[in-house]
Scaffold this motif. Structure first.
Motif: not given
Length: 222
Positions: A166-181, A204-211
């Motif tokens: 599961a890959a995600n881009r970090v270093g941008q607003a609204g996702s990745g580290f420290e974000s709820d989404d 939201p990360k809680v929704a992504l967890a289930d997906a």
């Protein structure tokens, strides 16, 4: 959507690699994604073990939590938690750690403009879980990248011999580290050798967890 009767091990959060009694090398991982996955696994009936780096998050209901600090400690605890049916490596584990930890605070030396630190590689938790004799039926790793996300994720899928990345881009607003989404691109190797891909989010990360666990359940061998 059930993991009843299965054992799921999740690692989450950062690791802190101590330089001296005062300072450490760390990263910005909040642990929110891994904690959300552990909570979702417990809701689905799994016996869930959460190996957490230094974070300030409450333990999800029904989850057995073990706190660690360093990459070496996380490696030992995760391997000790096997066997399991599923392992989710959501932690942002340090790739390097100081070769030597100073026993007292490192002081500035008059006239020296730089401090040189020698770093050594940390144990590769994901790869070691994937090749362990007690290997879980599904091993899911994470790849947090700032660029060339797909290329690095696909490379990690094969190099570490895991089932899913599961890959995600970090270093941008609204996702990745420290974000709820977050937003994830999930990759897996099909039986015919091609790579499957699914995009999840932004959500939201809680929704992504289930997906994400839905995809894990699809790939659990019967």
């Amino acid at each position: 959507m059930s993991l009843a009767g299965l054992r799921v091990v999740v690692s989450a959060g950062p690791t802190y690699e101590d330089l001296d009694p005062v300072r450490f090398l760390g990263n910005r991982s909040s642990g929110k994604m891994g904690f959300a996955i552990a909570a979702a696994a417990a809701r689905r009936g799994a016996e869930t073990v959460l190996v957490a780096g230094p974070v300030h998050l409450p333990t999800p209901e029904g989850v057995a939590r073990i706190d660690v600090r360093s990459a070496a400690q996380m490696h030992a605890v995760v391997l000790d938690a096997l066997p399991a049916d599923v392992y989710v490596g959501a932690a942002a584990v340090a790739d390097f750690t100081p070769e030597n930890i100073a026993t007292s605070k490192i002081k500035k030396i008059p006239g020296e403009a730089a401090l040189v630190l020698r770093l050594v590689r940390t144990p590769d938790i994901l790869a070691d879980v994937a090749r362990d004799a007690r290997r879980p039926r599904v091993v899911l790793g994470f790849a947090a990248e700032t660029d060339d996300v797909a290329a690095y994720a696909r490379g990690k899928l094969d190099a570490k011999r895991v089932d899913m990345i599961a890959a995600n881009r970090v270093g941008q607003a609204g996702s990745g580290f420290e974000s709820d989404d977050n937003a994830l691109s999930v990759y897996w190797r099909r039986d015919d050798g091609t790579v499957g891909e699914r995009t999840l989010g932004p959500a939201p990360k809680v929704a992504l967890a289930d997906a994400l666990l839905d995809l894990v359940e699809e790939r659990l061998p019967a």
